[in-house]
Design an enzyme around this catalytic site. Structure first.
Site, PDB file in Angstrom:
ATOM      1  CG  ASP A   1      -1.517   1.256   1.609  1.00 43.70           C
ATOM      2  OD1 ASP A   1      -2.129   1.821   0.405  1.00 43.70           O
ATOM      3  OD2 ASP A   1      -1.547   1.768   2.598  1.00 43.70           O
TER       4      ASP A   1
ATOM      5  CB  THR B   1      -1.816   5.891   1.886  1.00 39.14           C
ATOM      6  OG1 THR B   1      -2.233   5.669   0.624  1.00 39.14           O
ATOM      7  CG2 THR B   1      -2.125   7.192   2.272  1.00 39.14           C
TER       8      THR B   1
ATOM      9  CB  THR C   1      -1.731   3.536  -3.704  1.00 35.04           C
ATOM     10  OG1 THR C   1      -2.105   4.919  -3.041  1.00 35.04           O
ATOM     11  CG2 THR C   1      -1.530   4.117  -5.174  1.00 35.04           C
TER      12      THR C   1
ATOM     13  CE  LYS D   1      -5.268  -0.116  -1.463  1.00 40.56           C
ATOM     14  NZ  LYS D   1      -4.846   0.262  -0.085  1.00 40.56           N
TER      15      LYS D   1
ATOM     16  CG  ASN E   1      -6.609   1.899   3.256  1.00 40.45           C
ATOM     17  OD1 ASN E   1      -5.945   1.416   4.061  1.00 40.45           O
ATOM     18  ND2 ASN E   1      -6.272   2.371   2.202  1.00 40.45           N
ATOM     19  CG  ASP E   2      -3.351  -1.185   3.323  1.00 40.42           C
ATOM     20  OD1 ASP E   2      -3.634  -0.843   2.139  1.00 40.42           O
ATOM     21  OD2 ASP E   2      -2.870  -0.487   4.008  1.00 40.42           O
TER      22      ASP E   2
ATOM     23  NE  ARG F   1      -8.142   8.669  -8.585  1.00 38.21           N
ATOM     24  CZ  ARG F   1      -7.973   9.401  -7.453  1.00 38.21           C
ATOM     25  NH1 ARG F   1      -7.628   8.560  -6.256  1.00 38.21           N
ATOM     26  NH2 ARG F   1      -7.432  10.486  -7.308  1.00 38.21           N
TER      27      ARG F   1
ATOM     28  CG  ASP G   1      -3.256   9.049  -1.937  1.00 40.07           C
ATOM     29  OD1 ASP G   1      -3.550   9.951  -2.491  1.00 40.07           O
ATOM     30  OD2 ASP G   1      -2.569   8.919  -0.722  1.00 40.07           O
TER      31      ASP G   1
ATOM     32  CD  GLU H   1      -5.808  20.957   1.155  1.00 45.05           C
ATOM     33  OE1 GLU H   1      -6.430  20.135   1.915  1.00 45.05           O
ATOM     34  OE2 GLU H   1      -6.389  21.236   0.056  1.00 45.05           O
TER      35      GLU H   1
END
Lengths: 930, 307
Positions: free
Chosen positions: A470, A472, A664, A714, A737-738, A708, A666, A575
């Site tokens: 992953d 992130t 990912t 995954k 999420n993994d 994405r 991301d 950010e």
């Protein structure tokens, strides 16, 4: 606000709604008309990777799978009967839907014994041992003592059962805690009376009020929030692993209605429960109007409400139907490849065993047939018991053959030693201990050491071919730092000294949480009240940095009353980095609402009204905000900070011919920039429709990047590789999420990093940083030599038992040996060298070698003592000692690095066995006494 | 294996920094053991090393093999099968002689129904005469009295007898101390006397004098130490008379024991006693062959190494 809704009663325990005098929210008309409801990162909804979904049987097929999005469309386009209707505030109409209690425990008190035994006996060899044990209980067949034969199996079963029971007890406890948490729920029938209710009692249709920092009990559609525009911020760290805040919205229709009436009625039609975290389709019938709801209107179980004083939602999915539970695909019990092989070899050995026993029984049968008439008088057989006149353990030739067969089975059973499994467990335990104790695998910053969470797949670490990672927070630490900047063509590099700039608010001192290295030149430029053009540009640049983002400043209390920390929460770490940077230079973002922002510019508080906002998207590659002051556009150059040693680790893995896939969720840009930072790696963004092509192309590459990717996708990609190749896969990740990916792969590794500890809980191993993977993999190549030694030893033992030695000698013998093998392993572990795979050829070779050794061990003493008066126990001792010496010498030859512990154990075993034999022989109750 | 679950994890998600200070230091303690940094040597099997080991083994095995062979050659052993033709012809002997009889290649002394048919407690302790478990089918008499010693092994006690004469002179056979001392002292009780033994309708072998305690019934003790192999030797007695070359020894034997039922063979063995035990040149040959093998391999390796 409270004054406007006097009906709202505040229930004890729940935090009070924010009564801070905030200015009257701008009416809906005052909001920027272009974006009354900014869609929640719509780019998230587009999936470009096609993967088979291993958990959804309906999607299994030979043809290419439809994309997740098209599948969703299909489901929605399908018959309306599959959607569910939820009456807001009336849980009684939704009785048919499951409640909100969850259950992750496997067993209950009643089912524990049968289920646990069933699961344990899925191990083929256990059934074998059970059969042997049962056979040994038959009086005609019994070769060994009855109790003695039950003990080993019972011991193994008992230990495993205790371990399982403890684990399940912990699951029960956490289930209970989870189910008994309280949430304030609207009492049905009343308008706005909220009462605390246990999570497990919450039903679909209940209206729940959440306070800030509360965890949401179920999937809910937002109805109203404390923010007049209906905005709520949630942290989804437990769902998709991203730490930043996400904004969700209550529909204006409900928000307004709630603020007017204090209650909301209506019927909600929503799609059936599914796993798609980023998708939700529903519509709400309210006042004869149909309002459509999308993913930005739903908050999911497991999220935390942040920076929003309160929010009210209606439960649409509860308990096991919540998206987080559906995505929690359950931990499939993983088996190491070694164990699978062992199972296969158990079958082979069983066949050999049956062959041997058949031979023995046929020979016995021939003998009995030839001497049929003489059996009655033969001193050594004695067919009849003359005192009773009955046959003594003799039931005719056929039965005699059968009984001989069964007895042979028991005598030869040791060909598959139960202690093999015990010693394997112990070896793994030892390995886990050393992995945990290894300083090289200790992460200073997060104070986390290596944890081995599933013992049974240690060996597989040595056979990994594919690494799925992953991105992130796994490869990147998910921390960004402001390094340098270029303002209007002038480069400013970062300085060395870190300095925190504080803002005085009332009598409090507000300090940004993170300090950033600052460039003294820039500071000088800013502080000197720049009148020249350059200083003005710099000032505007930093104001833009502070303003042009979606950051929400959170004010945290510290131990010092006067001191407060500002924590910037935002959608993306870049950010945050920029906002902190601006703060360090004295431009501090202090407050943000949907209508305006307050920025402290070098001690001077300024309020900017937000007129328009264009969020970052990958096409424009910029974000724009129109504020009450001049318009600013900023282009950003910030490099994601790679974790220490990640490129080296990936490079090293590639050299070991291990393929690295990075999956990912991301943004593509981040992924690509990481991809480039490896230098030579090939970057491939998956956009193909056909998984076949995907597979073929991807397997050619040594490094693959997928962007994405939803959690289940995954897992799907991992499953794709796992099903199509024989290679071992390893998944590594840190976010929730993994979890599915980690559970799907042969070996799952969780990183206890920033994104919560979800992945760690699901993983088989956990560690502090990605780079630890390399020593872990290399170092474990050697686990296989152990088994070869043990297999040989099993065959040797067979020879020993072939001569039907007293069981007790074997018992002690095998204990000594397992100890030796267990402790012999540190060198195996530490040597860090590669070993050839333990494959079938090796197995055959080992068996042949073992056969030769057993022949030597058997026949040398046999011929040496052939013409002597030696008795069975003396020769038996010799036969028992010889294999111990042989096995230890064999082991010694496999050992690569000798330290004193290994010396002690290898030679200690030999002498211990000798001593044991002496002891056994000098205890007069034992038959070997002499 | 996860102790928690997805939803439960939510309770502790989030504030990572708050607990950071409170968390105790979990840094593993440093020790050479846990870090696997114990001083270790790493022997590498270089050709030189291997060849030297081969030569060393070869050199050590030469004297062992030669000595074993010479010792075996010194043993004089006469073996004669008598169950077919009964008494054999002349034998020449010198020195001290052991008499061993080697029974039967086809016995099933290893057969579990036979080997287990005994009760050691009963043999040791007079009070435990009633313990006849595992002794089937020779546990009790028809009227239920316990047989001492019970079981098939005792029941099948060997009962051929031998006597030796040289010319007219009787050669005394010393039957004392033919069994293990520990057996006499610990396994067979001094106060345990045979009872109801060999009283059944089927006689398996020798009878025992009920007035002599089991600890003095050395033939029984020797017999009860069951053999490991189907062909075995049991010590019968010793002759402490120097026998000379060309002496003619006549053996009178009573061929009582029935081996015809199972096709077994009986042999009488007269042998001198040496440290090696019996006339067995196997060990000597084994050592020598291993030594030759090892030296050959060593030379081959050496040659290959040189070339």
């Amino acid at each position: 606000m409270a004054s406007e809704r006097p009906l709202l009663t505040i229930t004890p325990g729940a935090s009070t709604p924010d009564e801070a005098p905030s200015p009257r929210p701008p009416a809906a008309s005052q909001l920027p008309p272009a974006q009354p409801e900014p869609p929640l990162r719509p780019d998230r909804l587009a999936f470009s990777v096609e993967v088979p979904d291993p958990f959804c049987p309906s999607r299994r097929g030979d043809g290419p799978d439809p994309s997740a999005s098209s599948q969703r469309e299909r489901e929605d386009d399908g018959d309306g009967g599959e959607s569910r209707a939820v009456t807001i505030g009336d849980p009684l109409t939704s009785e048919a839907f499951p409640g909100n209690s969850i259950r992750t425990a496997k067993y209950s008190v009643l089912t524990f014994l049968p289920r646990n035994l069933f699961e344990q006996f899925r191990r083929l060899s256990y059934i074998y041992f059970l059969v042997i044990t049962v056979l040994n209980q038959l009086p005609q067949v019994a070769v060994f003592g009855r109790g003695a034969s039950v003990l080993p199996l019972a011991f193994v079963l008992f230990v495993t059962a205790v371990k399982d029971a403890y684990e399940d007890f912990r699951r029960h406890r956490s289930d209970r805690q989870e189910n008994n948490r309280l949430a304030s729920v609207l009492v049905p029938g009343t308008d706005s009376e909220f009462q605390p209710k246990k999570w497990k009692k919450i039903r679909v249709g209940d209206v729940v009020r959440m306070a800030s920092s509360e965890t949401l009990p179920a999937d809910m559609v937002l109805l109203a929030t404390s923010d007049p525009s209906g905005v709520a911020h949630v942290q989804t760290v437990n769902l998709d692993g991203e730490t930043n805040l996400k904004t969700r919205y209550a529909k204006q229709e409900t928000q307004v209605r709630f603020s007017q009436n204090g209650s909301i009625g209506g019927v909600l039609h929503c799609e059936r429960p599914n796993r798609n975290i980023y998708g939700f389709q529903a519509n709400l019938e309210i006042d004869d109007n149909r309002v459509s709801l999308g993913p930005s209107n739903i908050v999911l179980r497991g999220c935390e409400l942040k920076n929003t004083t309160w929010a009210i939602g209606v439960v649409v999915y509860a308990g096991k139907e919540t998206k987080v539970m559906l995505n929690n695909s359950g931990a499939p019990s993983k088996r190491s490849r070694l164990e699978t092989q062992l199972n296969r070899e158990t079958v082979i050995l069983s066949i050999m065993l049956i062959g041997m026993c058949t031979t023995a029984s046929v020979l016995a049968g021939i003998w009995v047939l030839n001497h049929r008439g003489e059996l009655e008088f033969t001193q050594f057989f004695r067919e009849k018991d003359y005192t009773t006149g009955k046959n003594y353990n003799y039931y005719g030739v056929g039965m005699q053959i059968f009984i001989t067969f069964l007895m042979a089975v028991i005598v030869y059973q040791v060909i598959i030693p139960i202690s093999l499994y015990i010693s394997m467990e112990l070896v793994r335990l030892g390995q886990a201990y050393f992995m945990g104790a290894d300083k090289d695998l200790y992460d200073e910053s997060s104070r986390s050491k290596f944890q081995c969470r599933a013992l049974n797949i240690n060996e597989d670490l040595g056979q990994i071919r594919y690494v799925f990672s992953d991105k992130t927070g796994t490869l990147t630490e998910n921390k960004m730092e402001f390094q340098c900047t270029s303002i209007h063509g002038v480069d400013y590099s970062c300085g060395k000294d870190t300095d925190r700039y504080s803002v005085v608010v009332g009598d409090h001192l507000w300090t940004p949480k993170m300090a950033v290295k600052i460039d003294p030149q820039l500071v000088k430029l800013l502080r000197n009240g720049g009148t020249n053009k350059e200083a003005k540009l710099v000032l505007e640049f930093f104001i833009a940095l502070a303003a042009c983002n979606t950051i929400v400043p959170l004010v945290l209390n510290t131990r010092d009353h006067k001191q407060k920390l500002i924590d910037y929460q935002g959608e993306s770490p870049d950010e945050q980095a920029l906002a902190y940077a601006a703060a360090s230079y004295g431009i501090v973002l202090v407050e943000r609402t949907s209508g305006y922002i307050v920025i402290d510019v070098l001690g001077d508080r300024q309020r900017f009204d937000i007129l328009g906002l264009h969020e970052f998207d990958s096409d424009r590659k910029r974000m724009s905000v129109i504020v009450g002051c001049p318009d600013q556009t900023v282009k950003l150059y910030v490099k994601d900070k790679l974790q220490n040693g990640v490129p080296e680790a990936i490079e090293s893995l590639r050299q070991a011919d291990i393929k690295v896939w990075i999956l990912t969720g991301d943004k593509q840009e981040t992924a690509i920039s990481i991809g480039y930072s490896y230098g030579t790696s090939l970057v491939y963004i998956l956009e193909t429709e056909l998984q076949e092509e995907l597979f073929e192309l991807a397997t050619q590459c040594s490094v693959v990047l997928c962007c994405r990717v939803a959690p289940l996708q995954k897992a799907g990609i991992v499953a794709l590789i796992k099903n199509r190749t024989d290679d071992m896969t390893l998944a590594i990740g840190d976010g929730a999420n993994d979890v599915s990916m980690i559970q799907m792969a042969d070996v799952g590794v969780g990183i206890s990093g920033q994104e919560g500890r979800q992945a760690v809980m699901a993983s088989d191993f956990s560690m502090g940083q990605f780079r630890f993977l390399v020593p872990l993999l290399y170092v474990l190549y050697t686990a296989f030599t152990l088994t070869t030694a043990i297999t040989e030893w099993s065959s040797l033992l067979y020879t020993v038992l072939y001569t039907s030695l007293p069981t007790i000698v074997i018992g002690i013998l095998d204990k000594d040996l397992s100890k030796a093998t267990v402790l012999a392993y540190p060198k195996l572990y530490g040597s860090g060298q590669r070993d050839e795979k333990y494959n079938v050829n090796m197995f055959v070779l080992n068996m042949l070698e073992a056969l030769w050794q057993s022949l030597v061990v058997f026949y040398i003493p046999y011929f040496a003592y052939k013409q002597s008066t030696i008795d069975i126990s003396s020769l038996g001792d010799l036969w028992a000692l010889a294999p111990v010496i042989v096995v230890n010498i064999q082991l010694a030859m496999d050992i690569i690095r000798w330290n004193w512990i290994i010396h002690a154990f290898v030679w200690g075993t030999v002498s211990a066995t000798t001593i044991c034999l002496f002891v056994i022989d000098s205890i007069w109750v034992l038959p070997g006494y002499g | 294996m996860s102790g928690s679950n997805a939803a439960a994890g939510t309770s502790n998600g989030g504030s990572g920094d708050a607990g950071g200070a409170a968390r105790r230091n979990r840094m593993p303690k440093y020790s050479k053991f846990t870090q696997q940094e114990l001083p270790a040597c790493k022997p590498i099997l270089t050709p030189k090393w291997v060849v030297s080991v081969f030569f060393l083994v070869g050199v050590i095995f030469v004297p062992i093999g030669v000595v074993s062979l010479l010792a075996a050659r010194d043993v004089v052993e006469i073996v004669d099968r008598y169950d077919e033709a009964c008494v054999p012809g002349n034998m020449t002997e010198n020195k001290l002689a052991y008499i061993q009889n080697s029974t039967i290649s086809k016995t099933a002394q290893g057969l579990s129904r036979y080997v287990k048919s005994r009760n050691d407690a009963q043999l040791r302790d007079a009070k435990k005469a009633n313990q006849t478990s595992a002794c089937e089918p020779e546990r009790t008499t028809a009227d239920g009295k316990p047989i001492v010693p019970c079981g098939l092994i005792a029941w099948s006690l060997f009962n051929d007898t031998y006597s030796f004469t040289r010319g007219n002179e009787n050669l005394t056979v010393d039957k004392k101390d033919i069994s293990w001392k520990s057996d006499r002292e610990h396994k067979f009780g001094k106060d345990v006397f045979p009872s109801n033994f060999q009283n059944g309708s089927l006689i398996g072998g020798a009878k025992l004098n009920p007035d002599i305690p089991l600890s003095d019934q050395e033939d029984l003790i020797v017999w009860m130490r069951t053999a490991a192999l189907p062909t075995f030797r049991k010590l019968y007695g010793r002759i402490y008379v120097d026998l000379k070359e060309n002496d003619t020894i006549t053996v009178n034997l009573l061929n009582n024991y029935n081996t015809y039922s199972f096709g077994g063979k009986k042999k009488l063995v007269l042998s001198t006693a040496t440290w090696l035990g019996g006339k067995n040149s196997f060990l000597g040959y084994a050592y020598l062959s291993v030594e030759i093998d090892v030296l050959c391999i060593g030379f081959t390796c050496k040659l290959q190494d040189l070339v």
